[in-house]
Write an enzyme that holds these catalytic residues in place. Structure first.
Site, PDB file in Angstrom:
ATOM      1  N   GLN A 120      -8.384 -57.495 -25.644  1.00 50.81           N
ATOM      2  CA  GLN A 120      -8.544 -58.419 -26.772  1.00 50.81           C
ATOM      3  C   GLN A 120      -9.609 -59.472 -26.522  1.00 50.81           C
ATOM      4  O   GLN A 120      -9.975 -60.222 -27.429  1.00 50.81           O
ATOM      5  CB  GLN A 120      -7.203 -59.106 -27.073  1.00 50.81           C
ATOM      6  CG  GLN A 120      -6.722 -60.052 -25.986  1.00 50.81           C
ATOM      7  CD  GLN A 120      -5.310 -60.539 -26.236  1.00 50.81           C
ATOM      8  OE1 GLN A 120      -4.339 -59.831 -25.986  1.00 50.81           O
ATOM      9  NE2 GLN A 120      -5.199 -61.760 -26.749  1.00 50.81           N
TER      10      GLN A 120
ATOM     11  N   CYS B 152      -3.120 -60.530 -29.420  1.00 51.11           N
ATOM     12  CA  CYS B 152      -2.231 -59.664 -28.643  1.00 51.11           C
ATOM     13  C   CYS B 152      -1.215 -58.950 -29.517  1.00 51.11           C
ATOM     14  O   CYS B 152      -0.888 -57.783 -29.281  1.00 51.11           O
ATOM     15  CB  CYS B 152      -1.518 -60.467 -27.557  1.00 51.11           C
ATOM     16  SG  CYS B 152      -0.361 -61.694 -28.211  1.00 51.11           S
TER      17      CYS B 152
ATOM     18  N   HIS C 150       3.078 -64.403 -26.122  1.00 46.18           N
ATOM     19  CA  HIS C 150       2.241 -63.214 -25.954  1.00 46.18           C
ATOM     20  C   HIS C 150       3.051 -61.972 -26.292  1.00 46.18           C
ATOM     21  O   HIS C 150       4.267 -61.914 -26.043  1.00 46.18           O
ATOM     22  CB  HIS C 150       1.762 -63.147 -24.501  1.00 46.18           C
ATOM     23  CG  HIS C 150       0.712 -62.116 -24.242  1.00 46.18           C
ATOM     24  ND1 HIS C 150      -0.498 -62.080 -24.904  1.00 46.18           N
ATOM     25  CD2 HIS C 150       0.678 -61.070 -23.368  1.00 46.18           C
ATOM     26  CE1 HIS C 150      -1.227 -61.081 -24.454  1.00 46.18           C
ATOM     27  NE2 HIS C 150      -0.536 -60.448 -23.522  1.00 46.18           N
TER      28      HIS C 150
ATOM     29  N   ASN D 224      -0.599 -54.124 -21.154  1.00 41.30           N
ATOM     30  CA  ASN D 224      -1.170 -55.355 -21.673  1.00 41.30           C
ATOM     31  C   ASN D 224      -2.479 -55.047 -22.407  1.00 41.30           C
ATOM     32  O   ASN D 224      -2.929 -53.899 -22.447  1.00 41.30           O
ATOM     33  CB  ASN D 224      -1.395 -56.351 -20.525  1.00 41.30           C
ATOM     34  CG  ASN D 224      -1.453 -57.795 -21.013  1.00 41.30           C
ATOM     35  OD1 ASN D 224      -1.438 -58.071 -22.208  1.00 41.30           O
ATOM     36  ND2 ASN D 224      -1.520 -58.721 -20.076  1.00 41.30           N
TER      37      ASN D 224
END
Length: 445
Positions: A64, A70, A364, A386
């Site tokens: 990102q 996110c 997040h 992630n």
């Protein structure tokens, strides 16, 4: 009673500090290396291995970059899993720039509508101060992403690639925020001068026209149709021409978003378990579904997430990623940094205390792609995909200890088939409305 710090106080503090040699040693270590690096716990690193009894295959890690998307990346990583499985692709990405464009446009409308709904509120009141604080930052929630997909569909990344601005949104956000605050000022002053609400609504439309123009200049204009072309793992070429974003979603992803339920764990006294919750003034698509959660015990979140992964599907989740974490090592564990030992202090707040006193909240969103279960079927660690590129952790994948899950996990989204019928009825019950500034209204960045 003397409330000031005196010279005598300072002398006592000095004597206490110098009386223990380990304090001086800690000072040298921290001033040279930093608090985080000096308090690293090697034993915690050894216990967080990248091996899992349940592990899903996924494509290349996403990034990102300098943006707070996110929640989009996590959801699109979950959705791309369906495309890769359907077409036998090694890797694939959906356009995060496409969803960013429409999220900004819809948030601008949502903000201006909220201003029109609160024209009687005092300018210096808490509600208006909250609304003006961040008219359209990058953050979001699962239900907000679903609203974008329902209305606008999705496109492959090559149909609307990243731009310099989508990968670093600060300048665009500052420009849009300044413009929207000015628009709010114009609308409220016009109302105070007696302008009718119908005229204010017409002015709002011209304001949105400006927002659309800014977004096109910064992000490019979204495609109305596109050609979808990919090679699969068996060297077969797939081409599908003139697809609309909605057609692409239905044909190649096809997930019924209404089948997914957002579960939270908020163990505070003001939020009883097994109740449905929503948040005032939280959303993006004005006519879309409101944000809704079911508050459950932490073990219920684990059971549902494990069941979905055992059935072959990843899980979107929201957490407080900055707490007790090592970004470089890709470790989320309460013991990864022993700052308490280094500073000779104790942290004693419970999860509920941290929520009530502003010490923690969801910050997040990521995706569970696996879990390690012991012989009794209990989770010991979780495999996390992630969206910070492939440098951290193991090629971008993190390890979360089960103890960290207990303390800093706040939200998981699962298919309703993994929940008991009684939970679904609780979720569908009339939600309790939380104030806009409640920690459960935080946005994942």
């Amino acid at each position: 009673m003397n409330q000031a710090i005196t010279t005598e106080n300072l002398n006592v503090f000095h004597e206490h500090f110098r009386s223990e040699k380990l304090y001086t040693a800690a000072m040298h270590a921290v001033t040279a290396n930093g608090l985080h690096a000096a308090s690293q716990n090697a034993e915690a690193k050894r216990s967080t291995r990248h091996t899992f009894s349940v592990s899903l295959d996924q494509g290349d890690i996403t990034d990102q970059k300098q943006s707070g998307r996110c929640w989009m990346f996590a959801a699109l990583n979950m959705f791309r899993f369906a495309v890769m499985k359907k077409l036998n692709l090694k890797s694939f990405e959906l356009s995060q720039n496409y969803t960013l464009f429409y999220d900004k446009l819809e948030k601008a409308n949502y903000f201006l509508e909220s201003i029109l709904e609160t024209l009687e509120e005092p300018t210096n009141g808490r509600l208006l101060s909250f609304l003006l604080g961040a008219p359209l930052n990058d953050g979001g929630q699962w239900d907000m992403l679903c609203n974008l997909v329902r209305k606008y569909g999705l496109v492959p990344k090559d149909a609307m690639p990243e731009t310099a601005v989508s990968s670093s949104t600060r300048e665009m956000n500052a420009c849009l925020t300044r413009k929207l605050r000015e628009d709010a000022c114009i609308l409220r002053k016009a109302y105070a001068q007696g302008i009718e609400k119908e005229e204010l609504a017409a002015r709002k439309e011209s304001m949105l026209d400006e927002v659309y123009r800014i977004l096109c200049i910064c992000l490019g204009e979204p495609p109305k149709t596109f050609d979808f072309e990919v090679w699969d793992e068996d060297k077969n070429f797939h081409r599908d021409c003139r697809l609309t974003p909605q057609e692409f979603y239905q044909k190649y992803i096809g997930i019924n978003l209404d089948d997914y339920v957002s579960l939270i764990n908020a163990p505070t006294a003001d939020k009883p378990y097994h109740k449905s919750y929503s948040v005032k003034f939280l959303g993006n698509v004005k006519e879309g579904h409101p944000v809704r959660y079911l508050n459950l015990e932490i073990d219920e979140l684990k059971k549902a997430a494990i069941a979905q992964m055992q059935d072959g599907s990843p899980v979107w989740f929201g957490c407080d990623v900055g707490k007790c974490s090592s970004r470089d090592d890709g470790i989320l564990d309460p013991d990864v940094c022993r700052t308490e030992d280094l500073l000779n202090i104790e942290y004693g707040m419970s999860k509920a205390d941290r929520l009530d006193y502003g010490e923690s909240l969801m910050t997040h969103a990521m995706v569970f792609q696996g879990v390690n279960l012991d012989k009794s079927g209990k989770p010991t660690r979780w495999r996390v995909e992630n969206s910070w590129g492939d440098a951290p952790g193991l090629k971008g994948y993190y390890v979360m200890s089960d103890a960290w899950f207990d303390e800093y996990m706040y939200q998981v989204v699962v298919h309703k088939k993994y929940l008991p019928e009684v939970f679904l009825k609780e979720y569908e019950s009339e939600p309790i409305l939380l104030e806009p500034w409640d920690p459960m209204g935080s946005l994942a960045l």
